[in-house]
Design a protein around this motif. Structure first.
Motif, PDB file in Angstrom:
ATOM      1  N   ASN A   8      13.434   9.250  16.114  1.00 43.22           N
ATOM      2  CA  ASN A   8      12.045   9.520  16.462  1.00 43.22           C
ATOM      3  C   ASN A   8      11.089   8.814  15.520  1.00 43.22           C
ATOM      4  O   ASN A   8      11.453   8.458  14.394  1.00 43.22           O
ATOM      5  CB  ASN A   8      11.775  11.029  16.520  1.00 43.22           C
ATOM      6  CG  ASN A   8      11.585  11.660  15.147  1.00 43.22           C
ATOM      7  OD1 ASN A   8      10.546  11.489  14.509  1.00 43.22           O
ATOM      8  ND2 ASN A   8      12.582  12.421  14.694  1.00 43.22           N
ATOM      9  N   ASP A  23       3.087   0.221  17.589  1.00 38.94           N
ATOM     10  CA  ASP A  23       3.572   1.076  18.670  1.00 38.94           C
ATOM     11  C   ASP A  23       4.286   0.302  19.780  1.00 38.94           C
ATOM     12  O   ASP A  23       5.343   0.718  20.256  1.00 38.94           O
ATOM     13  CB  ASP A  23       2.411   1.863  19.272  1.00 38.94           C
ATOM     14  CG  ASP A  23       1.853   2.909  18.310  1.00 38.94           C
ATOM     15  OD1 ASP A  23       2.252   2.909  17.128  1.00 38.94           O
ATOM     16  OD2 ASP A  23       1.022   3.719  18.753  1.00 38.94           O
ATOM     17  N   MET A  27       8.222   1.261  20.317  1.00 36.94           N
ATOM     18  CA  MET A  27       8.580   2.163  21.411  1.00 36.94           C
ATOM     19  C   MET A  27       9.917   1.829  22.074  1.00 36.94           C
ATOM     20  O   MET A  27      10.714   2.753  22.356  1.00 36.94           O
ATOM     21  CB  MET A  27       7.465   2.195  22.455  1.00 36.94           C
ATOM     22  CG  MET A  27       7.577   3.336  23.443  1.00 36.94           C
ATOM     23  SD  MET A  27       7.252   4.964  22.698  1.00 36.94           S
ATOM     24  CE  MET A  27       5.450   4.952  22.665  1.00 36.94           C
ATOM     25  N   CYS A  32      12.525   9.116  20.820  1.00 35.60           N
ATOM     26  CA  CYS A  32      11.488  10.130  20.885  1.00 35.60           C
ATOM     27  C   CYS A  32      10.230   9.631  20.177  1.00 35.60           C
ATOM     28  O   CYS A  32      10.317   9.126  19.049  1.00 35.60           O
ATOM     29  CB  CYS A  32      11.939  11.421  20.209  1.00 35.60           C
ATOM     30  SG  CYS A  32      13.453  12.146  20.858  1.00 35.60           S
ATOM     31  N   ALA A  33       9.078   9.804  20.826  1.00 39.70           N
ATOM     32  CA  ALA A  33       7.794   9.398  20.236  1.00 39.70           C
ATOM     33  C   ALA A  33       6.969  10.644  19.942  1.00 39.70           C
ATOM     34  O   ALA A  33       6.653  11.418  20.849  1.00 39.70           O
ATOM     35  CB  ALA A  33       7.037   8.490  21.198  1.00 39.70           C
ATOM     36  N   ILE A  35       3.615  11.870  19.368  1.00 41.17           N
ATOM     37  CA  ILE A  35       2.313  11.276  19.683  1.00 41.17           C
ATOM     38  C   ILE A  35       1.186  12.136  19.127  1.00 41.17           C
ATOM     39  O   ILE A  35       1.081  13.333  19.430  1.00 41.17           O
ATOM     40  CB  ILE A  35       2.152  11.089  21.200  1.00 41.17           C
ATOM     41  CG1 ILE A  35       3.254  10.138  21.709  1.00 41.17           C
ATOM     42  CG2 ILE A  35       0.773  10.545  21.538  1.00 41.17           C
ATOM     43  CD1 ILE A  35       3.204   9.873  23.208  1.00 41.17           C
ATOM     44  N   THR A  50      -0.560   5.399  24.643  1.00 39.03           N
ATOM     45  CA  THR A  50       0.735   5.695  24.021  1.00 39.03           C
ATOM     46  C   THR A  50       1.633   6.467  24.975  1.00 39.03           C
ATOM     47  O   THR A  50       2.844   6.207  25.055  1.00 39.03           O
ATOM     48  CB  THR A  50       0.526   6.480  22.714  1.00 39.03           C
ATOM     49  OG1 THR A  50      -0.451   5.821  21.902  1.00 39.03           O
ATOM     50  CG2 THR A  50       1.824   6.567  21.931  1.00 39.03           C
ATOM     51  N   ALA A  54       5.239   5.194  26.381  1.00 39.09           N
ATOM     52  CA  ALA A  54       6.458   6.001  26.298  1.00 39.09           C
ATOM     53  C   ALA A  54       7.083   6.175  27.683  1.00 39.09           C
ATOM     54  O   ALA A  54       8.306   6.072  27.840  1.00 39.09           O
ATOM     55  CB  ALA A  54       6.147   7.362  25.681  1.00 39.09           C
ATOM     56  N   HIS A  57       8.984   3.079  28.829  1.00 40.27           N
ATOM     57  CA  HIS A  57      10.274   2.838  28.178  1.00 40.27           C
ATOM     58  C   HIS A  57      11.201   4.053  28.238  1.00 40.27           C
ATOM     59  O   HIS A  57      12.240   4.055  27.572  1.00 40.27           O
ATOM     60  CB  HIS A  57      10.033   2.415  26.727  1.00 40.27           C
ATOM     61  CG  HIS A  57       9.404   1.063  26.592  1.00 40.27           C
ATOM     62  ND1 HIS A  57      10.098  -0.102  26.783  1.00 40.27           N
ATOM     63  CD2 HIS A  57       8.112   0.706  26.326  1.00 40.27           C
ATOM     64  CE1 HIS A  57       9.281  -1.142  26.614  1.00 40.27           C
ATOM     65  NE2 HIS A  57       8.071  -0.677  26.342  1.00 40.27           N
ATOM     66  N   VAL A  59      10.969   7.001  27.011  1.00 38.50           N
ATOM     67  CA  VAL A  59      11.085   7.636  25.705  1.00 38.50           C
ATOM     68  C   VAL A  59      10.570   9.073  25.809  1.00 38.50           C
ATOM     69  O   VAL A  59       9.531   9.325  26.434  1.00 38.50           O
ATOM     70  CB  VAL A  59      10.270   6.850  24.652  1.00 38.50           C
ATOM     71  CG1 VAL A  59      10.164   7.619  23.340  1.00 38.50           C
ATOM     72  CG2 VAL A  59      10.910   5.480  24.416  1.00 38.50           C
ATOM     73  N   ILE A  61       8.623  12.295  24.982  1.00 40.62           N
ATOM     74  CA  ILE A  61       7.318  12.491  24.346  1.00 40.62           C
ATOM     75  C   ILE A  61       7.296  13.817  23.604  1.00 40.62           C
ATOM     76  O   ILE A  61       7.605  14.871  24.171  1.00 40.62           O
ATOM     77  CB  ILE A  61       6.192  12.453  25.395  1.00 40.62           C
ATOM     78  CG1 ILE A  61       6.059  11.035  25.961  1.00 40.62           C
ATOM     79  CG2 ILE A  61       4.865  12.931  24.799  1.00 40.62           C
ATOM     80  CD1 ILE A  61       5.114  10.934  27.140  1.00 40.62           C
TER      81      ILE A  61
END
Length: 257
Positions: A8, A23, A27, A32-33, A35, A50, A54, A57, A59, A61
């Motif tokens: 992350n 970013d 990413m 895991c992002a 935010i 953002t 995410a 891709h 990812v 959140i």
């Protein structure tokens, strides 16, 4: 190494004309992002971009709420009452959730930022207030907290509140012998080089431990591994860590992470 260890990163922390992190390049490399929700970094346009990145891709959140402290980047403790902590976290979860709905995605977990992250480990009332906010918003969301050699106290509180905990280790922060992070006010608190970060990340991933600044080896049961997006060598470190995690996963299971 646990196959479920997820990488992350704190992202979306730019604000107005002030730009932070990489970013767009980070990413695609992470799972895991975390935010920012506008109280320590991020503004409506940054949050929207953002979240969209995410989603693009695939990812996960995570909401990254903080004390209302833009000037201090959320890294200063504030004398909020438990009710104020709950309301402050709920406010930020609601804001991020709106952008997730816009982009047909959702919040998957909650990771408090900065001083709030550390204060909830030092103060049971603050921890309970954060648990309450998560429970009111969506009790199915895990709460991320610092992996600790003896986590039973916080685990018991989370169990009583009906909230799942994800324990987190850091690739880019120095540790004290008691399992706490070295305060940012002290020299060497943040690892400077990508090599040092990737070395610590591999120890966490392979051995389930980290070596403190005094040489003590600390056992950590971590579900997720963090690299801060504002660390100068973060992108280079994440590239190395991502390559290792992918290679290890393919070797052990025959498929990508």
């Amino acid at each position: 190494m646990s196959k479920s260890l997820r990488l992350n990163c704190d992202l979306g922390e730019s604000f107005g004309a002030w730009s932070m992190g990489n970013d767009a390049e980070m990413m695609p490399l992470i799972d895991c992002a975390n935010i920012a929700c506008g109280f320590h970094g991020g503004d409506p346009m940054v949050m929207a971009r953002t979240v969209a990145l995410a989603a693009q891709h695939h990812v996960w959140i995570g909401a990254h709420p903080s004390y209302p402290d833009l000037v201090g980047f959320g890294r200063r403790s504030m004398a909020l009452s438990p009710a104020e902590v709950t309301a402050t976290v709920l406010y930020q979860l609601g804001a991020l959730s709106a952008f997730c709905r816009q982009h047909n995605t959702q919040i998957r977990y909650v990771k408090p930022h900065g001083a709030l992250y550390h204060d909830m480990l030092k103060n049971d009332q603050t921890f309970a207030a954060v648990l309450a906010a998560v429970n009111h918003f969506d009790s199915q969301l895990p709460l991320v907290m610092l992996a600790h050699p003896k986590p039973s106290h916080w685990q018991d509180m989370a169990d009583a509140a009906g909230i799942t905990l994800w324990f987190e280790a850091f690739a880019d922060r120095a540790y004290r012998a008691d399992g706490a992070l070295v305060p940012r006010s002290q020299p060497g608190a943040v690892l400077a080089s990508a090599d040092a970060m990737s070395k610590q990340a591999l120890q966490i991933a392979q051995e389930g431990s980290v070596t403190s600044v005094d040489g003590t080896v600390i056992s950590l049961n971590a579900h997720t591994l963090c690299v801060h997006g504002d660390t100068p060598s973060a992108l280079a470190a994440v590239r190395k860590i991502r390559q290792y995690l992918d290679e290890h996963q393919q070797a052990t299971s025959g498929g990508p992470l």
